[in-house]
Design a protein around this motif. Sequence first.
Motif, PDB file in Angstrom:
ATOM      1  N   GLU A   5       8.201  32.498  -0.327  1.00 10.95           N
ATOM      2  CA  GLU A   5       8.096  32.034   1.053  1.00 10.95           C
ATOM      3  C   GLU A   5       7.855  33.208   2.002  1.00 10.95           C
ATOM      4  N   GLU A   8       4.312  34.319   1.831  1.00 15.28           N
ATOM      5  CA  GLU A   8       3.456  33.396   2.588  1.00 15.28           C
ATOM      6  C   GLU A   8       3.562  33.699   4.087  1.00 15.28           C
ATOM      7  N   LEU A   9       4.768  33.959   4.550  1.00 11.29           N
ATOM      8  CA  LEU A   9       4.974  34.314   5.950  1.00 11.29           C
ATOM      9  C   LEU A   9       4.199  35.592   6.286  1.00 11.29           C
ATOM     10  N   ARG A  11       1.557  36.762   4.744  1.00  9.21           N
ATOM     11  CA  ARG A  11       0.132  36.436   4.710  1.00  9.21           C
ATOM     12  C   ARG A  11      -0.299  35.833   6.044  1.00  9.21           C
ATOM     13  N   ARG A  12       0.509  34.930   6.566  1.00  6.12           N
ATOM     14  CA  ARG A  12       0.186  34.280   7.838  1.00  6.12           C
ATOM     15  C   ARG A  12       0.185  35.291   8.995  1.00  6.12           C
ATOM     16  N   ILE A  13       1.140  36.202   8.976  1.00  7.23           N
ATOM     17  CA  ILE A  13       1.205  37.228  10.027  1.00  7.23           C
ATOM     18  C   ILE A  13      -0.051  38.100   9.975  1.00  7.23           C
ATOM     19  N   ASN A  15      -2.872  37.352   8.831  1.00  3.84           N
ATOM     20  CA  ASN A  15      -4.042  36.542   9.203  1.00  3.84           C
ATOM     21  C   ASN A  15      -4.044  36.115  10.668  1.00  3.84           C
ATOM     22  N   GLU A  17      -1.181  35.192  12.831  1.00  3.49           N
ATOM     23  CA  GLU A  17      -0.029  34.524  13.449  1.00  3.49           C
ATOM     24  C   GLU A  17       1.078  35.556  13.675  1.00  3.49           C
ATOM     25  N   LEU A  20       4.992  35.277  14.287  1.00  3.83           N
ATOM     26  CA  LEU A  20       5.923  35.008  13.185  1.00  3.83           C
ATOM     27  C   LEU A  20       6.661  36.264  12.727  1.00  3.83           C
TER      28      LEU A  20
END
Length: 188
Positions: A5, A8-9, A11-13, A15, A17, A20
């Motif tokens: 998890e 994934e967090l 990865r989102r940052i 990309n 975001e 987060l």
Amino acid sequence: MQQQEEQELIRRIVNGETDLYAILARRYGRVVYTLVSRIVGCPEDAEELAQDVFIKAFRSLGRFDGRSSFPTWLYRIACNTAVSETRRRKREWACIDEKRLANLPDSDAVRIEEWDGRQERLDALTRAIELLEPEERALVTLFYYEEYPVSECAQITGITESNVKVRLHRIRKKLYILVNTQLHGNET
């Protein structure tokens, strides 16, 4: 949070975001501050350095490859930042003759762990830890205060497990000498 998890967090940052990142900063802020504070020895400096750690980590997040856990990676940044800052200040560290360390029986150095409840010795131990070199304080903090296993200490500091063990052994001897010098004027 599970490692998957967390990845994934991250990865989102990476990309875009970026908001987060506050989740990670909140989750690890106290531990990073505590680690840095114990190495630099000054709460005000530790606050500023902990912020620097999170900025460095954010800027390098795209290079986080997941070979270690995120906390291990972050603590390595924290450790390196605190050690570098402490070295930059060019304080005098306790220098103990290598012969003196070699001549101290291992059994004497192990006695440090029996000092629980002996306030005078514990106070002297706290003062002695402040005299250690930054890298030594980092190992003491990680292993004794934060109770990380040798393997995790090795990952965070970037040295081998066997070297961590050897350094911790030498640090215990050094602390024994420093404490007894403070209390008695010698290492006996």
